[in-house]
Scaffold this active site. Sequence first.
Site, short mmCIF file in Angstrom:
data_model
loop_
_atom_site.label_atom_id
_atom_site.label_comp_id
_atom_site.label_asym_id
_atom_site.label_seq_id
_atom_site.Cartn_x
_atom_site.Cartn_y
_atom_site.Cartn_z
N LEU A 25 -22.80 12.28 -61.96
CA LEU A 25 -23.82 12.25 -60.74
C LEU A 25 -23.55 13.23 -59.74
CD1 LEU A 25 -23.80 8.07 -60.66
CD2 LEU A 25 -25.45 9.82 -61.55
N SER A 55 -26.00 -1.12 -62.12
CA SER A 55 -27.24 -0.35 -62.12
C SER A 55 -27.04 0.96 -62.87
CB SER A 55 -27.84 0.06 -60.64
OG SER A 55 -27.04 0.91 -60.09
N ASN A 56 -25.85 1.49 -62.87
CA ASN A 56 -25.55 2.84 -63.80
C ASN A 56 -25.70 2.45 -65.04
OD1 ASN A 56 -25.01 4.34 -61.35
ND2 ASN A 56 -22.87 3.99 -61.21
N TYR A 111 -4.38 9.56 -63.77
CA TYR A 111 -5.04 8.62 -62.85
C TYR A 111 -4.19 7.56 -62.15
CZ TYR A 111 -9.37 10.50 -65.08
OH TYR A 111 -10.38 11.11 -65.62
N ARG A 122 -23.71 -1.25 -58.05
CA ARG A 122 -23.73 -0.09 -58.34
C ARG A 122 -23.29 0.23 -59.96
NH1 ARG A 122 -27.38 3.58 -57.62
NH2 ARG A 122 -26.90 3.08 -55.37
N LYS A 179 -18.70 6.35 -62.31
CA LYS A 179 -17.88 5.44 -61.59
C LYS A 179 -18.17 5.17 -60.39
CE LYS A 179 -15.02 7.14 -58.50
NZ LYS A 179 -14.05 7.71 -57.71
N SER A 180 -17.81 3.84 -60.10
CA SER A 180 -18.07 3.15 -58.74
C SER A 180 -17.03 1.82 -58.59
CB SER A 180 -19.52 2.51 -58.78
OG SER A 180 -19.74 2.03 -57.42
#
Length: 285
Positions: A186, A237-238, A49, A234, A228-229
């Site tokens: 997701l 909220s995840n 990554y 977000r 992932k965000s």
Amino acid sequence: MEKILLNDGNEIPAIGFGVFRIPNDGSTYQAVLDALEAGYRHIDTAVAYFNEEEVGRAIKDSGIERDQIFVTSKLWLQDYGYEAAKKGLEVSLKKLGLDYIDLYLLHQPYGDVAGAWRALEEAKKEGKIKSIGVSNMTPKLWGKFVPNFKTIPAVNQVEFNPYFQQVELKKVLDKNNVKIEAWGPLGQGNRDLFNEPIIKKLSDKYNKDVGQIILRFENQEGIIVLPKSTHKARIASNLNIFDFSLTDDEIDQMRTLDKGHGSHNPDAPGVEEMLLSAFDVHEND
């Protein structure tokens, strides 16, 4: 944070924060800080990554005690083989700025898997790794490699979402209490998935967004999820999925969405060759 017991006796947070494809231009650093502030205690990265350094810096700067944060990283194919894997692990430890990694995975199931796994087993005994596992292993690839391992992997990180529920793989893994970690939980933003009537109906019922319904379903199925965000709202909220539960009937409804395949097929011809020559993870070392 809810935790899941692994087959080696260690516990892993049920939901983690993934940093795949988040750039190492400060974005990963900020996203990990935001995730830790929101309450995540599990960060999933990989040498491939190219952002391990920013993950490590964010962990250090968060002020949270090291033993309160579960860190996963992964060995790339370039470092497979016994000696190469030992060196690859040391590079990851250095980039992360850590004395140990909580979970270390073989990122892809090709090449000298046996030699690399032996190095991971040794590093686990030395305390450099707490738990060891694999990634992207199908039932076929699992059967090719794992029967020759001395140590059964604690996890197999694979593509998992309501459209691809890994039914056959789960049967194989359940025999040794191996947990599935979901990358792309997701559906990688699949619009069709987010517009499924079943999921939207549950979203309305529980006053949760579609993503939360999906993650809660996976969590109730015993899957370790890694959403992932880079958006702070977000990210938060995840994580907010533990204040409601889907009923058995609703779980069954969600199971009907399974299509039996995903976007990535590790068994497909040419995948091994493509990944073995994909990139140089040590280009900038």
